[in-house]
Design a protein around this motif. Structure first.
Motif, PDB file in Angstrom:
ATOM      1  N   HIS A 199      46.742  40.282  46.008  1.00  0.00           N
ATOM      2  CA  HIS A 199      45.675  41.250  46.250  1.00  0.00           C
ATOM      3  C   HIS A 199      45.785  42.260  47.162  1.00  0.00           C
ATOM      4  O   HIS A 199      45.331  43.394  46.809  1.00  0.00           O
ATOM      5  CB  HIS A 199      44.488  40.284  46.684  1.00  0.00           C
ATOM      6  CG  HIS A 199      43.345  40.863  46.586  1.00  0.00           C
ATOM      7  ND1 HIS A 199      42.320  41.082  45.676  1.00  0.00           N
ATOM      8  CD2 HIS A 199      42.544  41.539  47.904  1.00  0.00           C
ATOM      9  CE1 HIS A 199      41.412  41.916  46.092  1.00  0.00           C
ATOM     10  NE2 HIS A 199      41.480  42.017  47.288  1.00  0.00           N
ATOM     11  N   ARG A 221      40.249  27.709  40.817  1.00  0.00           N
ATOM     12  CA  ARG A 221      38.890  27.407  40.979  1.00  0.00           C
ATOM     13  C   ARG A 221      38.640  26.169  41.636  1.00  0.00           C
ATOM     14  O   ARG A 221      37.391  25.845  41.950  1.00  0.00           O
ATOM     15  CB  ARG A 221      38.321  27.016  39.285  1.00  0.00           C
ATOM     16  CG  ARG A 221      37.076  27.213  39.074  1.00  0.00           C
ATOM     17  CD  ARG A 221      36.329  28.441  39.525  1.00  0.00           C
ATOM     18  NE  ARG A 221      34.947  28.499  39.095  1.00  0.00           N
ATOM     19  CZ  ARG A 221      34.021  27.967  40.107  1.00  0.00           C
ATOM     20  NH1 ARG A 221      34.552  27.002  41.318  1.00  0.00           N
ATOM     21  NH2 ARG A 221      32.737  27.780  39.937  1.00  0.00           N
ATOM     22  N   TRP A 239      38.031  27.535  45.208  1.00  0.00           N
ATOM     23  CA  TRP A 239      37.813  29.161  45.136  1.00  0.00           C
ATOM     24  C   TRP A 239      36.805  29.344  44.155  1.00  0.00           C
ATOM     25  O   TRP A 239      36.957  28.796  42.896  1.00  0.00           O
ATOM     26  CB  TRP A 239      39.065  29.737  45.311  1.00  0.00           C
ATOM     27  CG  TRP A 239      39.067  31.370  45.006  1.00  0.00           C
ATOM     28  CD1 TRP A 239      38.709  32.279  46.256  1.00  0.00           C
ATOM     29  CD2 TRP A 239      38.954  32.070  43.760  1.00  0.00           C
ATOM     30  NE1 TRP A 239      38.512  33.627  45.679  1.00  0.00           N
ATOM     31  CE2 TRP A 239      38.904  33.545  44.289  1.00  0.00           C
ATOM     32  CE3 TRP A 239      39.218  31.776  42.668  1.00  0.00           C
ATOM     33  CZ2 TRP A 239      38.493  34.374  43.389  1.00  0.00           C
ATOM     34  CZ3 TRP A 239      38.960  33.041  41.664  1.00  0.00           C
ATOM     35  CH2 TRP A 239      39.063  34.238  42.045  1.00  0.00           C
ATOM     36  N   SER A 240      36.131  30.510  44.281  1.00  0.00           N
ATOM     37  CA  SER A 240      35.110  30.797  43.007  1.00  0.00           C
ATOM     38  C   SER A 240      34.985  32.481  43.108  1.00  0.00           C
ATOM     39  O   SER A 240      35.085  32.991  44.135  1.00  0.00           O
ATOM     40  CB  SER A 240      33.925  30.029  43.010  1.00  0.00           C
ATOM     41  OG  SER A 240      33.096  30.603  44.384  1.00  0.00           O
ATOM     42  N   HIS A 241      34.562  33.021  41.978  1.00  0.00           N
ATOM     43  CA  HIS A 241      34.195  34.226  41.717  1.00  0.00           C
ATOM     44  C   HIS A 241      33.004  34.312  41.062  1.00  0.00           C
ATOM     45  O   HIS A 241      33.168  34.232  39.741  1.00  0.00           O
ATOM     46  CB  HIS A 241      35.560  35.221  41.043  1.00  0.00           C
ATOM     47  CG  HIS A 241      35.024  36.588  41.083  1.00  0.00           C
ATOM     48  ND1 HIS A 241      34.489  37.010  39.756  1.00  0.00           N
ATOM     49  CD2 HIS A 241      35.144  37.791  41.807  1.00  0.00           C
ATOM     50  CE1 HIS A 241      34.204  38.193  39.931  1.00  0.00           C
ATOM     51  NE2 HIS A 241      34.755  38.666  41.025  1.00  0.00           N
ATOM     52  N   ASP A 268      32.539  32.474  37.008  1.00  0.00           N
ATOM     53  CA  ASP A 268      33.570  32.614  36.296  1.00  0.00           C
ATOM     54  C   ASP A 268      34.573  31.082  36.336  1.00  0.00           C
ATOM     55  O   ASP A 268      34.786  30.875  37.200  1.00  0.00           O
ATOM     56  CB  ASP A 268      34.428  33.699  36.776  1.00  0.00           C
ATOM     57  CG  ASP A 268      33.786  34.873  36.347  1.00  0.00           C
ATOM     58  OD1 ASP A 268      33.562  35.396  35.197  1.00  0.00           O
ATOM     59  OD2 ASP A 268      33.269  35.819  37.322  1.00  0.00           O
ATOM     60  N   GLN A 307      43.286  38.632  36.986  1.00  0.00           N
ATOM     61  CA  GLN A 307      41.694  38.709  37.393  1.00  0.00           C
ATOM     62  C   GLN A 307      41.839  37.880  38.752  1.00  0.00           C
ATOM     63  O   GLN A 307      41.097  38.443  39.754  1.00  0.00           O
ATOM     64  CB  GLN A 307      40.989  38.105  36.463  1.00  0.00           C
ATOM     65  CG  GLN A 307      40.710  38.864  35.219  1.00  0.00           C
ATOM     66  CD  GLN A 307      39.714  38.252  34.164  1.00  0.00           C
ATOM     67  OE1 GLN A 307      40.196  37.009  34.004  1.00  0.00           O
ATOM     68  NE2 GLN A 307      38.707  39.028  33.536  1.00  0.00           N
ATOM     69  N   TRP A 333      40.476  39.596  41.944  1.00  0.00           N
ATOM     70  CA  TRP A 333      39.217  39.091  42.883  1.00  0.00           C
ATOM     71  C   TRP A 333      39.464  38.278  44.116  1.00  0.00           C
ATOM     72  O   TRP A 333      38.401  38.190  44.799  1.00  0.00           O
ATOM     73  CB  TRP A 333      38.508  38.302  41.744  1.00  0.00           C
ATOM     74  CG  TRP A 333      38.073  38.695  40.650  1.00  0.00           C
ATOM     75  CD1 TRP A 333      37.789  40.230  40.632  1.00  0.00           C
ATOM     76  CD2 TRP A 333      37.695  38.304  39.306  1.00  0.00           C
ATOM     77  NE1 TRP A 333      37.388  40.324  39.021  1.00  0.00           N
ATOM     78  CE2 TRP A 333      37.291  39.108  38.335  1.00  0.00           C
ATOM     79  CE3 TRP A 333      37.689  36.844  38.933  1.00  0.00           C
ATOM     80  CZ2 TRP A 333      36.755  38.654  36.951  1.00  0.00           C
ATOM     81  CZ3 TRP A 333      37.416  36.524  37.674  1.00  0.00           C
ATOM     82  CH2 TRP A 333      37.074  37.551  36.620  1.00  0.00           C
ATOM     83  N   PHE A 334      40.690  37.767  44.229  1.00  0.00           N
ATOM     84  CA  PHE A 334      40.973  36.787  45.457  1.00  0.00           C
ATOM     85  C   PHE A 334      40.535  37.279  46.767  1.00  0.00           C
ATOM     86  O   PHE A 334      40.926  38.493  47.075  1.00  0.00           O
ATOM     87  CB  PHE A 334      42.322  36.525  45.408  1.00  0.00           C
ATOM     88  CG  PHE A 334      42.391  35.172  46.269  1.00  0.00           C
ATOM     89  CD1 PHE A 334      42.217  33.926  45.846  1.00  0.00           C
ATOM     90  CD2 PHE A 334      42.876  35.443  47.511  1.00  0.00           C
ATOM     91  CE1 PHE A 334      42.327  32.858  46.717  1.00  0.00           C
ATOM     92  CE2 PHE A 334      43.183  34.155  48.538  1.00  0.00           C
ATOM     93  CZ  PHE A 334      42.948  33.017  47.894  1.00  0.00           C
ATOM     94  N   ASP A 335      39.633  36.582  47.450  1.00  0.00           N
ATOM     95  CA  ASP A 335      39.275  36.839  48.685  1.00  0.00           C
ATOM     96  C   ASP A 335      38.789  35.692  49.565  1.00  0.00           C
ATOM     97  O   ASP A 335      38.252  34.451  49.098  1.00  0.00           O
ATOM     98  CB  ASP A 335      37.887  37.553  48.540  1.00  0.00           C
ATOM     99  CG  ASP A 335      37.417  38.130  50.111  1.00  0.00           C
ATOM    100  OD1 ASP A 335      37.553  37.458  51.099  1.00  0.00           O
ATOM    101  OD2 ASP A 335      36.799  39.099  49.758  1.00  0.00           O
ATOM    102  N   SER A 342      35.523  33.808  49.733  1.00  0.00           N
ATOM    103  CA  SER A 342      35.006  32.802  48.503  1.00  0.00           C
ATOM    104  C   SER A 342      35.940  31.535  48.592  1.00  0.00           C
ATOM    105  O   SER A 342      35.677  30.787  47.732  1.00  0.00           O
ATOM    106  CB  SER A 342      35.498  33.406  47.381  1.00  0.00           C
ATOM    107  OG  SER A 342      34.753  34.712  47.335  1.00  0.00           O
TER     108      SER A 342
END
Length: 465
Positions: free
Chosen positions: A35, A273, A276-278, A281, A288, A292-294, A297
């Motif tokens: 990321h 998942r 971790w989540s976005h 989704d 993706q 999106w990874f942070d 989250s």
């Protein structure tokens, strides 16, 4: 974040296979590095000579490759860095941040028992710790010392955990950690610090079973003058029953999931998942995930392993996969089950079966209907479904099918013509047809099954009724 280039690491001990928790940790560290356009380092912490094995190392490398978690540097092996660790130990002895301790394990245990009896935290009492004005005991003749780190006695060690938030440990709770054994071999917590320092690791993402190691490692790193990485401790994965994940839940060698027919992309999606989540989704690509990874989250609470959810995710990826690609991966599985993947158009078979399959293993088992030997129907099915009326209808169907094109459309038309001529409904013809041709009452659409099996096979089987 600072402008320092991001460098993460995955550092498993090769004392067993790569399990789900380790794989998820590796995935998070890899995704974080990707990321931020950083570097992902793979390090094998193999100093536990009694339990580390080459087979475990290979299992780790194989699991990482299966998931597609490519390392930018490494694998590095701690056993190949012994000279470096000894060099740092010598520097610390010279600097006074470490010291020789001649207390035996039995003496240390007695110190801890005395502390317990007095209501204090059981720990080494600092007998050999050098302090201004303190006279140390005489060195016992012939006794080899351990080397201990001179941990700060006052203050706290605190860090802002990337997952758990602020954590603070009183230094008085930490005793002087052994960093080298009597034979000179370094200990785990010391090797980790030197490695992270030398490899310029900026972010450490690992399981929360390491939280208690972190203040010790921070203090050693500070004593060496190294820059501290940011630490993030990910909660464990629990089984469906809320207990610690074990073999009965699926905590097996990661590669067992390959054997069972799970796709690596599905496993990456599911593991990501899991903690971790976005947003909401549930399904996302590897690209993706990286985008999106942070760490903000990442969940602060333990995640629960759900085999049904994994199957649902895997089924999605099977549905999305190219039929030819799937056929290529299913073919050896069919052969292993005793089938002949060359007997029919396996790509067509996969296209017919994949919408109902959750794993490649299920696809291979389903393909045996087309690629395996003919299955004789059990006597009870024959008696129930192949009545005289049913046999007459099937003979009519065989005659009509033999005279026309062998396509799904033509076979469907022949079926409907027989039904109309004899005043029958679809189950009254289709079920006996399935029993006669496949030996079972349930299959995918019968016209598609017959089309793939081919004219010769179907007519030969119907000729036996």
């Amino acid at each position: 974040m600072s402008n320092t280039p991001v460098r993460t690491r995955f550092a498993p001990s090769p004392t067993g296979f790569l399990h789900l928790g380790g794989a998820r940790t590796a995935l998070f560290a890899w995704a974080f590095a990707r990321h931020h356009g950083g570097t992902f380092v793979l390090r094998i912490e193999d100093t536990d000579l009694e339990r580390s094995t080459p087979e475990a190392v290979e299992a780790i490398l194989q699991g990482m490759a299966w998931l597609g978690l490519d390392a930018d540097e490494g694998p590095f092996y701690q056993m190949q860095r012994m000279d470096r660790y000894r060099e740092v130990v010598a520097q610390m002895l010279e600097a006074g941040t470490a010291y020789r301790c001649y207390s035996t394990p039995e003496e240390v245990e007695a110190m801890r028992e005395a502390a317990r009896a007095a209501g204090r935290k059981p720990r080494y009492d600092g007998t050999w710790r050098p302090e201004p004005g303190k006279t140390l005991p005489a060195v016992p003749e012939g006794r080899q010392p351990v080397i201990r780190f001179k941990n700060p006695l006052e203050g706290v060690t605190a860090w802002n955990d990337l997952v758990k938030g602020p954590i603070s440990i009183d230094n008085g709770e930490l005793d002087d950690l052994i960093i080298a054994r009597p034979d000179g071999t370094p200990t785990y917590n010391f090797c980790v610090v030197v490695d992270d320092w030398d490899m310029r690791i900026t972010h450490v993402l690992r399981g929360d079973d390491h939280v208690n190691n972190t203040p010790r490692q921070i203090n050693i790193l500070r004593a060496l003058g190294g820059e501290l990485p940011e630490y993030g401790h990910v909660p464990m994965i629990l089984g469906p029953d809320g207990e610690k994940l074990s073999k009965r839940h699926g905590a097996v060698n990661l590669m067992e999931y390959d054997v069972q027919g799970y796709l690596p992309e599905a496993m990456v999606n599911y593991l990501a998942r899991l903690g971790w989540s976005h947003g909401d989704d549930e399904l996302f690509t590897r690209a993706q995930l990286v985008e999106w990874f942070d760490t903000r989250s990442l969940s602060k609470s333990a995640s629960q392993w759900d085999p049904k959810k994994l199957n649902w995710v895997n089924a999605h990826y099977i549905k999305q996969a190219d039929d030819a690609w799937l056929a290529n991966h299913v073919s050896p599985r069919v052969a292993a089950l005793g089938g002949d993947p060359q007997a029919v158009d396996l790509v067509a078979v996969i296209g017919l079966l994949k919408d109902r399959a959750e794993t490649l293993a299920q696809l291979a088992e389903g393909a045996l209907l087309f690629c395996g030997p003919a299955r004789e129907a059990p006597a009870e099915l024959v008696a129930q479904h192949l009545t005289e009326d049913a046999r007459a209808a099937l003979r009519d169907f065989a005659a009509q099918a033999a005279a026309g094109d062998w396509t799904r459309e033509a076979l469907s038309a022949a079926l409907k013509a027989v039904m109309a001529a004899r005043g029958l409904k679809m189950p009254q013809v289709a079920i006996p047809l399935r029993v006669a041709v496949t030996g079972q009452t349930q299959t995918p659409a019968i016209d598609a099954v017959l089309a793939i099996l081919g004219r010769d096979v179907v007519l030969a089987r119907l000729g036996k009724i």
